[in-house]
Design a protein around this motif. Structure first.
Motif, PDB file in Angstrom:
ATOM      1  N   ASN A  11      -0.358  13.235   2.326  1.00 43.65           N
ATOM      2  CA  ASN A  11       0.835  13.321   1.491  1.00 43.65           C
ATOM      3  C   ASN A  11       1.503  14.678   1.523  1.00 43.65           C
ATOM      4  O   ASN A  11       2.449  14.922   0.805  1.00 43.65           O
ATOM      5  N   GLU A 339      -3.949   5.444  11.025  1.00 45.26           N
ATOM      6  CA  GLU A 339      -3.625   4.075  11.448  1.00 45.26           C
ATOM      7  C   GLU A 339      -2.162   3.936  11.837  1.00 45.26           C
ATOM      8  O   GLU A 339      -1.811   3.109  12.666  1.00 45.26           O
ATOM      9  N   TYR A 372      -5.958  10.044  -5.337  1.00 49.78           N
ATOM     10  CA  TYR A 372      -7.271   9.389  -5.427  1.00 49.78           C
ATOM     11  C   TYR A 372      -8.335  10.139  -4.638  1.00 49.78           C
ATOM     12  O   TYR A 372      -8.047  11.074  -3.899  1.00 49.78           O
TER      13      TYR A 372
HETATM   14  C1  UD2 Z   1       1.719   7.130   4.540  1.00 48.35           C
HETATM   15  C2  UD2 Z   1       2.130   5.670   4.500  1.00 48.35           C
HETATM   16  C3  UD2 Z   1       0.925   4.849   4.137  1.00 48.35           C
HETATM   17  C4  UD2 Z   1      -0.141   5.031   5.187  1.00 48.35           C
HETATM   18  C5  UD2 Z   1      -0.462   6.503   5.279  1.00 48.35           C
HETATM   19  C6  UD2 Z   1      -1.420   6.839   6.386  1.00 48.35           C
HETATM   20  C7  UD2 Z   1       4.478   5.306   4.069  1.00 48.35           C
HETATM   21  C8  UD2 Z   1       5.549   5.280   3.080  1.00 48.35           C
HETATM   22  N1  UD2 Z   1       3.239   5.513   3.588  1.00 48.35           N
HETATM   23  O1  UD2 Z   1       1.153   7.711   3.401  1.00 48.35           O
HETATM   24  O2  UD2 Z   1       1.239   3.483   4.047  1.00 48.35           O
HETATM   25  O3  UD2 Z   1       0.293   4.530   6.427  1.00 48.35           O
HETATM   26  O4  UD2 Z   1       0.692   7.258   5.543  1.00 48.35           O
HETATM   27  O5  UD2 Z   1      -2.612   6.208   6.257  1.00 48.35           O
HETATM   28  O6  UD2 Z   1       4.732   5.140   5.231  1.00 48.35           O
HETATM   29  N2  UD2 Z   1      -4.658   2.831  -0.668  1.00 48.35           N
HETATM   30  C9  UD2 Z   1      -5.703   1.925  -0.787  1.00 48.35           C
HETATM   31  N3  UD2 Z   1      -6.992   2.360  -0.631  1.00 48.35           N
HETATM   32  C10 UD2 Z   1      -7.277   3.676  -0.356  1.00 48.35           C
HETATM   33  C11 UD2 Z   1      -6.198   4.581  -0.206  1.00 48.35           C
HETATM   34  C12 UD2 Z   1      -4.897   4.117  -0.364  1.00 48.35           C
HETATM   35  O7  UD2 Z   1      -5.480   0.747  -1.029  1.00 48.35           O
HETATM   36  O8  UD2 Z   1      -8.446   4.006  -0.228  1.00 48.35           O
HETATM   37  C13 UD2 Z   1      -3.272   2.361  -0.846  1.00 48.35           C
HETATM   38  C14 UD2 Z   1      -2.432   3.186  -1.811  1.00 48.35           C
HETATM   39  O9  UD2 Z   1      -2.633   2.795  -3.134  1.00 48.35           O
HETATM   40  C15 UD2 Z   1      -1.030   2.912  -1.286  1.00 48.35           C
HETATM   41  C16 UD2 Z   1      -1.245   2.725   0.204  1.00 48.35           C
HETATM   42  O10 UD2 Z   1      -2.624   2.496   0.397  1.00 48.35           O
HETATM   43  O11 UD2 Z   1      -0.468   1.761  -1.850  1.00 48.35           O
HETATM   44  C17 UD2 Z   1      -0.818   3.963   0.991  1.00 48.35           C
HETATM   45  O12 UD2 Z   1      -1.421   5.129   0.461  1.00 48.35           O
HETATM   46  P1  UD2 Z   1      -0.541   6.384   0.022  1.00 48.35           P
HETATM   47  O13 UD2 Z   1       0.616   5.963  -0.788  1.00 48.35           O
HETATM   48  O14 UD2 Z   1      -1.453   7.390  -0.555  1.00 48.35           O
HETATM   49  O15 UD2 Z   1      -0.059   6.865   1.446  1.00 48.35           O
HETATM   50  P2  UD2 Z   1       1.271   7.749   1.807  1.00 48.35           P
HETATM   51  O16 UD2 Z   1       2.474   7.083   1.296  1.00 48.35           O
HETATM   52  O17 UD2 Z   1       1.025   9.115   1.448  1.00 48.35           O
END
Ligand code: UD2
Ligand code: MN
Length: 576
Positions: A11, A339, A372
């Motif tokens: 992030n 991924e 998290y």
């Molecule tokens: C970006 C992507 C995200 C994912 C990540 C790399 C966008 C807008 N977001 O980060 O989808 O591709 O890059 O991996 O493109 N979550 C779980 N279990 C876990 C951790 C996360 O279910 O152990 C969920 C979390 O609640 C969320 C989603 O996965 O809904 C993506 O996680 P994020 O929002 O922390 O990722 P982001 O937006 O920083």
């Protein structure tokens, strides 16, 4: 040890990297107020009905916000039309407390209707586009771990309110072992009453977003899978252009433009339509400006699908059968990260196409920090995932990734044989092919003579970026042999580069700065004579020379004199 060898925290990247070739004014924050969105319902009906909101917290919200005339002013309901939410001064402490729960302004989110209206942010020409009357159905898969009630349900409501019902097969929520009560039965009861079939699946234990998405995908009955993060808002007309593109070619994987929902105010901010996805040597996903050649390929039509080298990862639609044909996801990846690049490389190298569809806009709350836990440690997990990407897809360019840190070299990729077999079975093309055909602008140079440290023969010190930023002087320091800031590539284009920085001199006595690589020679062209060992700057004809005792921090540019202080060794590779 901060900085140099750290992995980048999840992030950390915002919509647009500070240092990218994107003008701020490209991010259009001005929204027209015409155009409304469907299904706006009263706040009280949807905003606070339930969900993670204690009675005291609720009554504070009701009193302070909805009843105090000073707060309501003439502004109307908070956040409507994507406007920013202003938190009254006497609620700032509560706001700060709440921020910690999800690393975004939860108080603001909780004040906004789950059905809030947004402006129609599309380009004018998008509104009149015609799509085939028969589009495939899609199932929406949203995975989450400890997501907030209001952001999660606002995502769901925005899908329901802004997607043609006939195209929406179901909404699948995958709870990845959340530890919040309201995401249990309360959520199930809530979604059971929604006008679109919605259900909750649960991973048995924390499995990470990759395996959670795989679980969701197994239950998809629509023809197309659409993945969304759990803190999104879909805008008017977001779905049709995605599905229409897949109808034209089922091997096309499509992403909306990802707009920004401010983590501070929940303002909906339209993102640039001239950025695409790339990556750096550390294998971090990054946004960059779309090069002219891709604009030209699209006949400068800003509404035409944009071929992007990589995707951000969270928001995309893919034909369900194609998702499996092409190897779904790498199950060996944990929690978060990697991924998105893995899938991007796989799509391109194995015969697919990856696009951003500019007529489709979905907002996403970008955060500075991950809210998290990463069981086992952030670095371990993120580096493990990235190593799997490097091992399976990057061929010899994986060296660039490993060069960037000892952590990366030490992390274990685990067993990648299944993924390598997949690559063979699908007869996927090489990473060279990808660089040549999809991403010639990549920071990983297609051809290069050398990757490693650059050591001065006299002083035995090494060129070092010192972790400095753009347009600062390049440093020089004790050779540590660990890579990172002391790794440079000498490329066939005669650049001396470190990630996105190139050594650059604009006058004949220096200084030697690090400037964003422009790939056009000029001040960034250096000739290395492998026999004489000098590095000569083409434009000025001067040679790179060791630092002096007066200023030991930076090398000099001086007339070539064939002394040892002007000899540079590009021989030793860093220690693996
Ligand atoms: C970006 C992507 C995200 C994912 C990540 C790399 C966008 C807008 N977001 O980060 O989808 O591709 O890059 O991996 O493109 N979550 C779980 N279990 C876990 C951790 C996360 O279910 O152990 C969920 C979390 O609640 C969320 C989603 O996965 O809904 C993506 O996680 P994020 O929002 O922390 O990722 P982001 O937006 O920083
Ligand atoms: Mn997210």
């Amino acid at each position: 040890r901060a900085g140099e060898y750290d992995v980048e925290l999840p992030n950390a990247e915002r919509l647009v990297d500070d240092n990218q070739l994107v003008d701020d004014n490209e991010i259009n924050t001005e929204k027209s107020l015409d155009g409304d969105s469907a299904g706006v319902q009263p706040i009280m009906g949807q905003g606070f009905a339930s969900g993670g909101i204690s009675m005291t917290y609720r009554s504070i919200l009701l009193k302070k916000w909805f009843q105090a005339p000073t707060v309501r002013e003439a502004k109307g309901k908070p956040g409507e039309m994507g406007k920013p939410v202003k938190i009254p001064a006497d609620m700032k402490d509560l706001m700060k407390e709440k921020f910690k729960e999800n690393q975004f302004n939860l108080l603001a989110s909780d004040m906004i209707s789950l059905n809030r209206s947004l402006t129609d942010v599309r380009h004018d020409n998008c509104r009149h586009k015609h799509y085939p009357s028969k589009l495939p159905t899609t199932s929406i898969v949203i995975v989450f771990h400890n997501e907030a009630w209001t952001t999660l349900l606002r995502t769901v409501w925005s899908v329901i309110n802004r997607s043609p019902r006939s195209l929406l097969k179901e909404i699948i929520l995958v709870d990845d072992a959340s530890e919040r009560d309201f995401l249990g039965k309360q959520l199930e009861d809530y979604v059971a009453k929604l006008p679109v079939r919605t259900f909750v699946l649960r991973t048995e234990k924390r499995s990470g977003l990759i395996r959670a998405r795989l679980l969701g995908a197994e239950h998809v009955t629509g023809e197309v899978i659409t993945f969304l993060d759990a803190h999104c808002e879909c805008t008017e007309g977001w779905l049709e252009p995605l599905l229409a593109r897949i109808v034209q070619n089922r091997r096309t994987v499509v992403c909306p433009i990802i707009d920004v929902i401010s983590d501070e105010t929940f303002e909906y901010i339209t993102a640039s339509d001239s950025t695409w996805g790339g990556f750096n040597w550390k294998l971090n996903f990054r946004w960059y400006r779309v090069p002219q050649r891709e604009m030209a390929r699209r006949n400068n039509d800003r509404t035409a699908p944009l071929r992007t080298p990589t995707m951000a990862g969270g928001l995309f639609s893919i034909d369900k059968d194609y998702f499996y044909e092409i190897g779904s996801y790498d199950e060996g990846m944990d929690i978060w990260g990697g991924e998105n690049l893995e899938m991007s490389f796989r799509i391109w190298q194995c015969g697919g196409i990856l696009e951003i569809i500019p007529c489709s806009h979905v907002g996403h709350v970008f955060r500075d920090k991950s809210p998290y836990t990463f069981p086992g440690g952030v670095a371990k997990i993120v580096l493990h995932n990235a190593a799997r990407v490097a091992e399976v897809w990057l061929d010899e360019w994986r060296d660039f990734y490993y060069a960037m840190s000892t952590g990366a070299r030490k992390a274990s990729a685990g067993d990648v044989s299944d993924r390598k077999n997949l690559r063979d079975r699908l007869k996927c093309k090489s990473f060279r092919w990808y660089l040549e055909n999809v991403y010639p602008e990549s920071l990983m140079p297609l051809d290069y003579y050398y990757l490693g440290e650059i050591r001065n023969a006299e002083t035995e010190t090494c060129l070092d970026t010192m972790g400095r930023k753009y347009n600062e002087k390049v440093g020089i320091s004790y050779c540590h042999g660990l890579g990172g800031n002391q790794v440079f590539a000498y490329t066939k284009r005669q650049q001396i580069m470190s990630d996105d920085l190139c050594l650059d001199a604009s006058s004949s006595n220096g200084p030697v700065n690090m400037v964003r690589c422009h790939n056009m020679g000029g001040n960034q062209e250096w000739v290395y004579d492998a026999e004489e060992k000098w590095i000569r700057h083409t434009n000025t004809g001067q040679c790179l020379q060791r630092a002096t005792r007066d200023d030991a921090s930076t090398p000099l540019l001086r007339p070539c004199n064939y002394t040892k202080g002007q000899q540079w060794l590009m021989e030793s590779k860093f220690k693996w």
